[in-house]
Design a protein around this motif. Structure first.
Motif, PDB file in Angstrom:
ATOM      1  N   GLU A  86      27.666   0.690  54.724  1.00  0.00           N
ATOM      2  CA  GLU A  86      28.507  -0.751  54.204  1.00  0.00           C
ATOM      3  C   GLU A  86      29.921   0.318  53.355  1.00  0.00           C
ATOM      4  OE1 GLU A  86      28.957  -3.835  54.106  1.00  0.00           O
ATOM      5  OE2 GLU A  86      27.673  -4.246  55.332  1.00  0.00           O
ATOM      6  N   PRO A  87      30.818   0.238  53.932  1.00  0.00           N
ATOM      7  CA  PRO A  87      32.442   0.853  52.869  1.00  0.00           C
ATOM      8  C   PRO A  87      31.758   0.701  51.025  1.00  0.00           C
ATOM      9  CG  PRO A  87      33.148  -1.003  53.565  1.00  0.00           C
ATOM     10  CD  PRO A  87      31.411  -1.261  54.518  1.00  0.00           C
ATOM     11  N   PHE A  88      31.907   1.242  50.958  1.00  0.00           N
ATOM     12  CA  PHE A  88      31.966   1.841  49.504  1.00  0.00           C
ATOM     13  C   PHE A  88      33.194   1.830  48.148  1.00  0.00           C
ATOM     14  CE2 PHE A  88      27.131   1.798  50.342  1.00  0.00           C
ATOM     15  CZ  PHE A  88      27.149   1.192  48.941  1.00  0.00           C
ATOM     16  N   LEU A  89      33.424   1.234  47.895  1.00  0.00           N
ATOM     17  CA  LEU A  89      34.765   1.351  46.584  1.00  0.00           C
ATOM     18  C   LEU A  89      34.026   1.816  45.716  1.00  0.00           C
ATOM     19  CD1 LEU A  89      36.004  -2.372  46.699  1.00  0.00           C
ATOM     20  CD2 LEU A  89      36.685   0.151  48.288  1.00  0.00           C
ATOM     21  N   THR A  98      26.593   5.104  39.403  1.00  0.00           N
ATOM     22  CA  THR A  98      26.399   5.106  41.431  1.00  0.00           C
ATOM     23  C   THR A  98      26.010   5.958  42.259  1.00  0.00           C
ATOM     24  OG1 THR A  98      28.788   3.799  40.791  1.00  0.00           O
ATOM     25  CG2 THR A  98      28.328   4.145  43.426  1.00  0.00           C
ATOM     26  N   ASP A  99      26.234   7.353  42.213  1.00  0.00           N
ATOM     27  CA  ASP A  99      25.972   8.507  43.174  1.00  0.00           C
ATOM     28  C   ASP A  99      24.317   8.500  42.758  1.00  0.00           C
ATOM     29  OD1 ASP A  99      28.147   8.475  44.378  1.00  0.00           O
ATOM     30  OD2 ASP A  99      29.259  10.513  42.249  1.00  0.00           O
ATOM     31  N   THR A 115      22.137   8.793  51.147  1.00  0.00           N
ATOM     32  CA  THR A 115      22.683  10.978  51.181  1.00  0.00           C
ATOM     33  C   THR A 115      24.120  10.772  51.933  1.00  0.00           C
ATOM     34  OG1 THR A 115      21.708  11.392  53.148  1.00  0.00           O
ATOM     35  CG2 THR A 115      20.487  11.730  51.410  1.00  0.00           C
ATOM     36  N   GLN A 116      24.361  10.024  52.576  1.00  0.00           N
ATOM     37  CA  GLN A 116      25.894   9.837  53.101  1.00  0.00           C
ATOM     38  C   GLN A 116      26.514   8.562  53.476  1.00  0.00           C
ATOM     39  OE1 GLN A 116      24.792  12.535  56.741  1.00  0.00           O
ATOM     40  NE2 GLN A 116      26.159  14.021  55.389  1.00  0.00           N
ATOM     41  N   PRO A 117      27.179   7.923  52.282  1.00  0.00           N
ATOM     42  CA  PRO A 117      27.194   6.725  51.870  1.00  0.00           C
ATOM     43  C   PRO A 117      28.802   6.665  52.502  1.00  0.00           C
ATOM     44  CG  PRO A 117      27.694   8.239  49.846  1.00  0.00           C
ATOM     45  CD  PRO A 117      27.001   8.866  50.551  1.00  0.00           C
ATOM     46  N   ARG A 118      29.458   5.556  53.126  1.00  0.00           N
ATOM     47  CA  ARG A 118      30.304   5.745  53.375  1.00  0.00           C
ATOM     48  C   ARG A 118      31.351   5.278  52.429  1.00  0.00           C
ATOM     49  NH1 ARG A 118      31.807  -0.185  57.601  1.00  0.00           N
ATOM     50  NH2 ARG A 118      34.366   1.032  57.715  1.00  0.00           N
ATOM     51  N   ILE A 119      32.320   6.619  52.217  1.00  0.00           N
ATOM     52  CA  ILE A 119      32.969   5.790  51.692  1.00  0.00           C
ATOM     53  C   ILE A 119      35.018   5.394  51.706  1.00  0.00           C
ATOM     54  CG2 ILE A 119      34.825   7.092  49.351  1.00  0.00           C
ATOM     55  CD1 ILE A 119      32.422   8.870  48.659  1.00  0.00           C
ATOM     56  N   ALA A 120      34.990   4.230  51.270  1.00  0.00           N
ATOM     57  CA  ALA A 120      36.578   4.022  51.693  1.00  0.00           C
ATOM     58  C   ALA A 120      37.628   3.585  51.111  1.00  0.00           C
ATOM     59  CB  ALA A 120      35.759   1.930  52.110  1.00  0.00           C
ATOM     60  N   LEU A 121      36.747   3.874  49.807  1.00  0.00           N
ATOM     61  CA  LEU A 121      38.206   4.102  48.833  1.00  0.00           C
ATOM     62  C   LEU A 121      37.625   4.987  47.849  1.00  0.00           C
ATOM     63  CD1 LEU A 121      40.778   0.976  48.673  1.00  0.00           C
ATOM     64  CD2 LEU A 121      41.443   2.850  50.318  1.00  0.00           C
ATOM     65  N   THR A 122      38.808   6.184  47.194  1.00  0.00           N
ATOM     66  CA  THR A 122      38.250   6.489  46.079  1.00  0.00           C
ATOM     67  C   THR A 122      39.694   6.110  44.782  1.00  0.00           C
ATOM     68  OG1 THR A 122      37.455   7.870  47.080  1.00  0.00           O
ATOM     69  CG2 THR A 122      37.525   8.219  43.876  1.00  0.00           C
ATOM     70  N   LEU A 123      39.387   5.282  44.025  1.00  0.00           N
ATOM     71  CA  LEU A 123      40.022   4.759  42.424  1.00  0.00           C
ATOM     72  C   LEU A 123      39.630   5.138  41.347  1.00  0.00           C
ATOM     73  CD1 LEU A 123      39.100   1.363  43.871  1.00  0.00           C
ATOM     74  CD2 LEU A 123      41.635   3.000  44.962  1.00  0.00           C
ATOM     75  N   ARG A 124      40.364   5.054  40.272  1.00  0.00           N
ATOM     76  CA  ARG A 124      40.673   5.286  38.878  1.00  0.00           C
ATOM     77  C   ARG A 124      40.285   4.473  37.882  1.00  0.00           C
ATOM     78  NH1 ARG A 124      39.915  10.226  37.381  1.00  0.00           N
ATOM     79  NH2 ARG A 124      40.983  11.875  38.667  1.00  0.00           N
ATOM     80  N   ALA A 130      36.243  -8.212  46.253  1.00  0.00           N
ATOM     81  CA  ALA A 130      36.313  -9.991  46.510  1.00  0.00           C
ATOM     82  C   ALA A 130      37.346  -9.903  47.606  1.00  0.00           C
ATOM     83  CB  ALA A 130      37.093 -10.065  44.208  1.00  0.00           C
ATOM     84  N   ARG A 131      37.976  -9.192  48.026  1.00  0.00           N
ATOM     85  CA  ARG A 131      39.103  -9.149  48.895  1.00  0.00           C
ATOM     86  C   ARG A 131      38.628  -8.926  50.116  1.00  0.00           C
ATOM     87  NH1 ARG A 131      42.402 -12.875  49.481  1.00  0.00           N
ATOM     88  NH2 ARG A 131      44.162 -11.712  50.058  1.00  0.00           N
ATOM     89  N   GLY A 132      36.997  -8.308  50.479  1.00  0.00           N
ATOM     90  CA  GLY A 132      36.762  -8.058  51.481  1.00  0.00           C
ATOM     91  C   GLY A 132      36.557  -6.395  51.706  1.00  0.00           C
ATOM     92  N   LEU A 133      36.901  -5.807  50.458  1.00  0.00           N
ATOM     93  CA  LEU A 133      37.504  -4.210  51.229  1.00  0.00           C
ATOM     94  C   LEU A 133      36.263  -2.978  51.382  1.00  0.00           C
ATOM     95  CD1 LEU A 133      41.044  -5.428  51.437  1.00  0.00           C
ATOM     96  CD2 LEU A 133      41.325  -3.469  50.780  1.00  0.00           C
ATOM     97  N   GLY A 134      35.382  -3.751  50.718  1.00  0.00           N
ATOM     98  CA  GLY A 134      34.210  -2.457  50.601  1.00  0.00           C
ATOM     99  C   GLY A 134      33.432  -3.293  48.919  1.00  0.00           C
ATOM    100  N   VAL A 135      32.065  -3.116  48.709  1.00  0.00           N
ATOM    101  CA  VAL A 135      31.517  -3.139  48.319  1.00  0.00           C
ATOM    102  C   VAL A 135      31.038  -2.038  46.827  1.00  0.00           C
ATOM    103  CG1 VAL A 135      29.684  -4.053  49.372  1.00  0.00           C
ATOM    104  CG2 VAL A 135      28.825  -1.605  48.330  1.00  0.00           C
ATOM    105  N   THR A 136      31.083  -2.518  45.399  1.00  0.00           N
ATOM    106  CA  THR A 136      31.036  -1.578  44.695  1.00  0.00           C
ATOM    107  C   THR A 136      29.964  -1.403  43.464  1.00  0.00           C
ATOM    108  OG1 THR A 136      32.451  -0.111  42.800  1.00  0.00           O
ATOM    109  CG2 THR A 136      32.949  -3.050  42.937  1.00  0.00           C
TER     110      THR A 136
END
Length: 284
Positions: free
Chosen positions: A174-177, A189-190, A199-208, A218-224
């Motif tokens: 799954e794509p992770f936020l 999370t790690d 061990t190698q998650p699919r990272i869709a976005l990295t945010l602060r 909530a908009r379906g861009l990934g899970v967090t």
């Protein structure tokens, strides 16, 4: 002091200074000019020390003092409004300096001696043996995802969990936020991902900002993964579905007070820490 001891003490001072303090005459002793300056300086020093003792008394009785504390931004939102009014009532003259940074920066400031203590979340495994983490309340992490995500139907209600529990291993692929690596939420999370064998998650976005991550989930861009307490204190235009993580993954963090091992804490520091513990300490 006996006369011989007094004479020896004066002689030692004169030898150290390299000049006479007294004119010795048949009629007795009178001060030389150097002696007058020495007497004047000595009275000033004694007065300074007397004032210092009074200042220490004021510090000990919380009539004056200064507190340098650190806190993470979101914990500041959660805790300070519940602590500061009471503290200010008890200590109206204590100067408070509050430093809001991420946990990595706060730990470094504490190690440098810039802070007296820090309110933060404890690491799962400490890499700083000089820091003592006094754990308070535990907050579970939950999975946030789009309400219509197909994995929502695979979550199972269980006693003791506020939301249905999802097998975390199903999130592989799954794509992770994600938040940035220096942020404690990312570190938790790690740790959970590692325990789940991802061990190698699919990272869709990295945010602060965790709130942005939640909205995007909530908009379906990934899970967090998000602390439940953080979710509960905010409001969102788009609300994700929340699912729990099985306790075997230790998906949680502990709010703590971090201090230096064997470090000094003033009475003003100790009072602030006591008020925090009264509000957020573990229930007996």
């Amino acid at each position: 002091m006996a006369q011989p001891s007094l004479s020896q003490s004066i002689q030692r001072i004169e030898e150290t200074l390299g000049t006479a303090l007294f004119n010795r005459t048949s009629k007795g002793l009178t001060l030389t000019f150097a002696g007058e300056r020495y007497y004047h300086m000595a009275t000033q020093i004694l007065k300074m020390y007397e004032d210092f003792e009074l200042e220490i008394s004021d510090i000990n009785n919380l009539r004056t003092g200064r507190v340098h504390m650190g806190i993470t931004n979101h914990l500041g939102t959660l805790t300070l409004a519940r602590i500061l009014p009471k503290y200010r009532e008890l200590c109206p003259y204590i100067e408070l300096f509050i430093h809001e940074e991420n946990t990595a920066s706060l730990e470094q400031m504490l190690l440098r001696g810039d802070l007296d203590f820090v309110i933060m979340h404890a690491p799962k495994e400490s890499s700083q043996p000089q820091i003592y983490y006094d754990n308070l309340t535990r907050d579970p992490f939950v999975i946030a995802m789009h309400p219509l995500h197909p994995l929502v139907e695979k979550a199972v209600p269980r006693p003791g969990y506020p939301y249905p529990v999802l097998d975390f291993k199903l999130l592989a692929g799954e794509p992770f936020l994600m938040l940035h690596k220096e942020q404690r939420i990312r570190q938790i999370t790690d740790s959970v991902l590692q325990k789940a064998g991802i061990t190698q998650p699919r990272i869709a976005l990295t945010l602060r900002n965790y709130e942005t991550a939640l909205l995007l989930a909530a908009r379906g861009l990934g899970v967090t993964l998000i602390p439940l307490q953080y979710f509960q204190m905010a409001s969102y235009e788009y609300c994700p579905t929340l699912l729990c993580v099985d306790e075997q993954y230790d998906a949680s963090w502990d709010m703590c007070i971090a201090t230096l091992q064997n470090g000094f804490l003033s009475k003003a520091d100790q009072l602030f820490i006591r008020l925090v513990k009264e509000q957020f300490g573990p229930t007996p």
